[in-house]
Structures are given as structure tokens and as C-alpha cells.
Design a protein around this motif. Sequence first.
Motif, mmCIF file in Angstrom:
data_model
loop_
_atom_site.group_PDB
_atom_site.id
_atom_site.type_symbol
_atom_site.label_atom_id
_atom_site.label_comp_id
_atom_site.label_asym_id
_atom_site.label_seq_id
_atom_site.Cartn_x
_atom_site.Cartn_y
_atom_site.Cartn_z
ATOM 1 N N ASP A 192 0.816 -1.218 0.000
ATOM 2 C CA ASP A 192 0.000 0.000 0.000
ATOM 3 C C ASP A 192 0.848 1.265 0.000
ATOM 4 O OD1 ASP A 192 -2.236 -1.477 0.060
ATOM 5 O OD2 ASP A 192 -2.539 -1.353 2.241
ATOM 6 N N HIS A 193 2.140 1.089 0.256
ATOM 7 C CA HIS A 193 2.994 2.268 0.421
ATOM 8 C C HIS A 193 3.471 2.786 -0.934
ATOM 9 C CE1 HIS A 193 5.809 4.926 2.451
ATOM 10 N NE2 HIS A 193 6.688 4.575 1.532
ATOM 11 N N VAL A 194 3.070 4.010 -1.261
ATOM 12 C CA VAL A 194 3.484 4.611 -2.533
ATOM 13 C C VAL A 194 4.874 5.207 -2.357
ATOM 14 C CG1 VAL A 194 2.932 6.359 -4.250
ATOM 15 C CG2 VAL A 194 1.092 5.136 -3.085
ATOM 16 N N GLY A 204 14.561 8.163 2.008
ATOM 17 C CA GLY A 204 13.142 7.813 1.941
ATOM 18 C C GLY A 204 12.369 8.561 0.886
ATOM 19 N N SER A 205 13.033 9.415 0.077
ATOM 20 C CA SER A 205 12.296 10.211 -0.909
ATOM 21 C C SER A 205 12.011 9.419 -2.186
ATOM 22 C CB SER A 205 13.041 11.512 -1.225
ATOM 23 O OG SER A 205 14.357 11.258 -1.654
ATOM 24 N N GLY A 206 12.559 8.207 -2.302
ATOM 25 C CA GLY A 206 12.216 7.354 -3.445
ATOM 26 C C GLY A 206 13.322 7.194 -4.471
ATOM 27 N N LYS A 207 14.517 7.689 -4.159
ATOM 28 C CA LYS A 207 15.625 7.665 -5.131
ATOM 29 C C LYS A 207 15.979 6.237 -5.544
ATOM 30 C CE LYS A 207 18.519 9.695 -2.268
ATOM 31 N NZ LYS A 207 17.694 9.700 -1.039
ATOM 32 N N SER A 208 16.213 5.370 -4.552
ATOM 33 C CA SER A 208 16.612 3.992 -4.869
ATOM 34 C C SER A 208 15.506 3.268 -5.610
ATOM 35 C CB SER A 208 16.927 3.208 -3.592
ATOM 36 O OG SER A 208 17.921 3.859 -2.876
ATOM 37 N N THR A 209 14.282 3.587 -5.261
ATOM 38 C CA THR A 209 13.152 2.916 -5.911
ATOM 39 C C THR A 209 13.148 3.208 -7.413
ATOM 40 O OG1 THR A 209 11.896 3.016 -3.863
ATOM 41 C CG2 THR A 209 10.636 2.684 -5.882
ATOM 42 N N VAL A 210 13.474 4.440 -7.787
ATOM 43 C CA VAL A 210 13.550 4.780 -9.210
ATOM 44 C C VAL A 210 14.604 3.902 -9.897
ATOM 45 C CG1 VAL A 210 14.116 6.589 -10.880
ATOM 46 C CG2 VAL A 210 12.772 7.154 -8.848
HETATM 47 P P1 ADP Z 1 15.670 6.674 -0.852
HETATM 48 O O1 ADP Z 1 16.483 5.879 -1.828
HETATM 49 O O2 ADP Z 1 15.399 8.073 -1.316
HETATM 50 O O3 ADP Z 1 16.209 6.635 0.546
HETATM 51 P P2 ADP Z 1 13.738 4.537 -1.167
HETATM 52 O O4 ADP Z 1 13.449 4.499 -2.625
HETATM 53 O O5 ADP Z 1 14.669 3.538 -0.621
HETATM 54 O O6 ADP Z 1 14.202 6.018 -0.764
HETATM 55 O O7 ADP Z 1 12.367 4.415 -0.377
HETATM 56 C C1 ADP Z 1 11.228 5.160 -0.716
HETATM 57 C C2 ADP Z 1 10.112 4.783 0.247
HETATM 58 O O8 ADP Z 1 9.753 3.431 0.047
HETATM 59 C C3 ADP Z 1 10.494 4.898 1.720
HETATM 60 O O9 ADP Z 1 9.356 5.358 2.413
HETATM 61 C C4 ADP Z 1 10.838 3.491 2.111
HETATM 62 O O10 ADP Z 1 10.586 3.283 3.466
HETATM 63 C C5 ADP Z 1 9.917 2.675 1.243
HETATM 64 N N1 ADP Z 1 10.518 1.376 0.886
HETATM 65 C C6 ADP Z 1 11.692 1.177 0.259
HETATM 66 N N2 ADP Z 1 11.913 -0.139 0.059
HETATM 67 C C7 ADP Z 1 10.852 -0.796 0.575
HETATM 68 C C8 ADP Z 1 10.479 -2.174 0.671
HETATM 69 N N3 ADP Z 1 11.252 -3.148 0.191
HETATM 70 N N4 ADP Z 1 9.300 -2.449 1.271
HETATM 71 C C9 ADP Z 1 8.490 -1.483 1.736
HETATM 72 N N5 ADP Z 1 8.783 -0.175 1.671
HETATM 73 C C10 ADP Z 1 9.945 0.186 1.100
#
Ligand code: ADP
Length: 374
Positions: free
Chosen positions: A13-15, A37-43
Motif C-alpha cells: 500500500d505504500h506509494v 526515503g524520498s524514493g531515489k533507490s526505488t527509481v
Molecule cells: P531513498 O532511496 O530516497 O532513501 P527509497 O526508494 O529507498 O528512498 O524508499 C522510498 C520509500 O519506500 C520509503 O518510504 C521506504 O521506506 C519505502 N521502501 C523502500 N523499500 C521498501 C520495501 N522493500 N518495502 C516497503 N517499503 C519500502
Amino acid sequence: MLRITDLSVSYGDHVAVTGLSLDAPDGKVLCVLGPSGSGKSTVLRAVAGLEPPRAGTIELDGTRLDGLRPDQRDVGLMFQEHALFPHRSVDENVAFGPRMRGLGRATVRRRVEEALALVDMSATARRPVTELSGGERQRVALARSIAPRPKLLMLDEPLGSLDRTLQTRLLEDLPHVFRELGTTVVYVTHDQHEALALADRVAVMRDGRLEQVDEPAALWRAPRTTFVADFLGLTYLTALPVRDGVASGPWGPLPVPGTPDGEHDVVLLPGAVRATDPQRPRRPGELAVPAYVADRRFAGDHVRLVATPDAGPRLSVAVRSEVVPAPGDRCELALDPRAVRVLEDDGAADGPLALTLTSPSRPSSSEHPAQEPS
Ligand code: ADP
């Protein structure tokens, strides 16, 4: 080039990333900058194929990546926790990628030699990675991500685990490595200095969205929001009343031509403020206000003063001045009004770091001390 369009990624559920569109131009270094936590790694994980997007498209040189497996994408990703194979030598670690691509032995050897030479680690080729220092391992990890020659190289906080000295050294080397490679680089960091040192363009992220994308110099010259200003360590003043193109603040009337009437946030660009000697003449156009110095911190090429102007609450400001007042001193803070910019309303003016000057409806500065950039 890399083109990300309207990307959204969720964990349950976490965007984590929402509606993000971003281009990384060919052969350039794009830094993705933002707090933890801003989403950098997720990108990066979405581009690498490790995280399925909920919406949006990812293209590399016009080819859609989103349907492809990670190993079909021609992108390299290096994490901060660069898991090298501990029981293998340096060259075996670096050879891993090219071998997985099925390249011939001679080509693999050449790729390994080139990659190690780029990071200045040729002399260690035969050594086990366990015998290397942290900085040397980081270089090997970089060589390993370079060796397969991916179209796109993505680095996630690659200097994060290093001490300051090693960070500084690698920061000096990396632009050279990137130039030699000529590949497109996406570099994730939470450190504004890294972004400034490396980037052709900087994308600032906040809460899963893009806040501003610009060349580094443009970002420092014209941050758009208090969030960006704060992240870059710039001083900003919130909720200044503006009437007829003039803002009222601790320095008196400040010209802000073209700004509509109402309350606006403004940022003081680098070099906007000097601590001056009241006995010496001011520069033309400068506005000065007497102030009490509460604290000061030396930061190499500048001093950060925490000072309270007589006509306003406390502010934390970087000064490069001939006069360096000490805590407890009275001084004059001179402002160059040309170095003041009105910010867009980003809805963050009530945040804990915002600094309120004149609005009686807001908390006083003693409850909300001036922001201290990290
Ligand atoms: P950053 O790289 O900017 O620190 P992330 O992309 O790692 O940020 O994380 C973005 C958000 O997604 C954060 O709120 C983090 O807690 C959440 N998040 C990252 N990885 C996971 C995961 N495997 N499961 C659940 N939430 C995640």
C-alpha cells in the motif's frame, strides 16, 4: 537516452514513487538528490527491473524496458553495499559481468584491464578482495559495474560507506572516470556536495515526486521551493508580506518586482549576506541591519552564523566576509538585494524548519529556530 514517463512504484500500500517523469541525456551524469526515503533507490530499482512499476513507462534509447528481465536491460547498478565475491580475486570479481554476457576470454580480459585501469586499480588485479581497504573495494565495485559496458550506469550512494577523505578522493576521480566511459550515468545521493561535484543535471526528489530538475549552477541560482533551498543549505525567509512589488523583512523594504501582493517566501542566494564592519562604507545598493551573533561555525570556505537581526527573528546564514564576528558580538549583516529570489509556494511554509519573520499569526523564531542545513 533514458526516458522515464509518469512512473509510479508502490510497496504494497505504500506509494514510494508517484507520477515521476525524468530524462537522463546521453553520455551525461544525472544526479538524483533527495533526503532518505524520498524514493531515489526505488527509481533505480524500477529502471533496473528489480521493482515492477505500478504505472508509467521506462525507455532506453527508444526501447521499452518495462517488459524486459533485469539481465536483458543493458543497465548496470552499483549499490552502496557493493557485494563483491569475497573469496575471489579483484580481476575475477570484475570479470563476472562480461563473462555472464558470454564474451570470449580475450575480450573479457581486455574489459577487466580497461575497467581496472579506469579506477586506478590495475596493480591489485590478482589480490583477493578481502585484502583491500574500504576505498579500494569501492573502486573494484565500480570497475565491476563498468566492465560489462552497460548503456546506462546507475550508482546508488556509491560513496556512502566511505570516510570523508576517501569520499573526497573518489569524488575527484569520478568525473574523469565518467568522461572516459562516455556512458549515461544516473547517480543517487543525499549529499548536495556530491551532486554539485558530479552532475550535469540534478533531479531533486521529495516524497516520491520530483521537486526540481536543473543544472547544478541553475539549481543554486534559482531554487524553486523552500524544500530545495533548505536542502541546498540556503537561507530562506517565509511569509514576507509583499505589496506593490516590495517585500517587508528584517532588512527593510526589498524590491521583488512582478510578485503579486500577499505573503511570499524568499531565498537568499549564496553570497547574499556579508557580515560587515559598521565603520566601513557599504557597497552600493546593500541593505544592512544590526544583529546579535548567537553562534558561528567554520565550514571551510565560509562561516555559518546564527544571528538575530534587531528587526527580526534568528537566522542561520552562510557568510564569506572579511569580518568574522564571534558569538556574543554585535555586527552588521549586509544584504545584496539582487541576490534575493521569491520562491514558489510549495505548501511547506509551516514545516518545522521554516523561519518566520513577520507574520504575527505564526510561531516565533524561538520556538522555530533558523534551519541548520545538514
Ligand atoms: P531513498 O532511496 O530516497 O532513501 P527509497 O526508494 O529507498 O528512498 O524508499 C522510498 C520509500 O519506500 C520509503 O518510504 C521506504 O521506506 C519505502 N521502501 C523502500 N523499500 C521498501 C520495501 N522493500 N518495502 C516497503 N517499503 C519500502
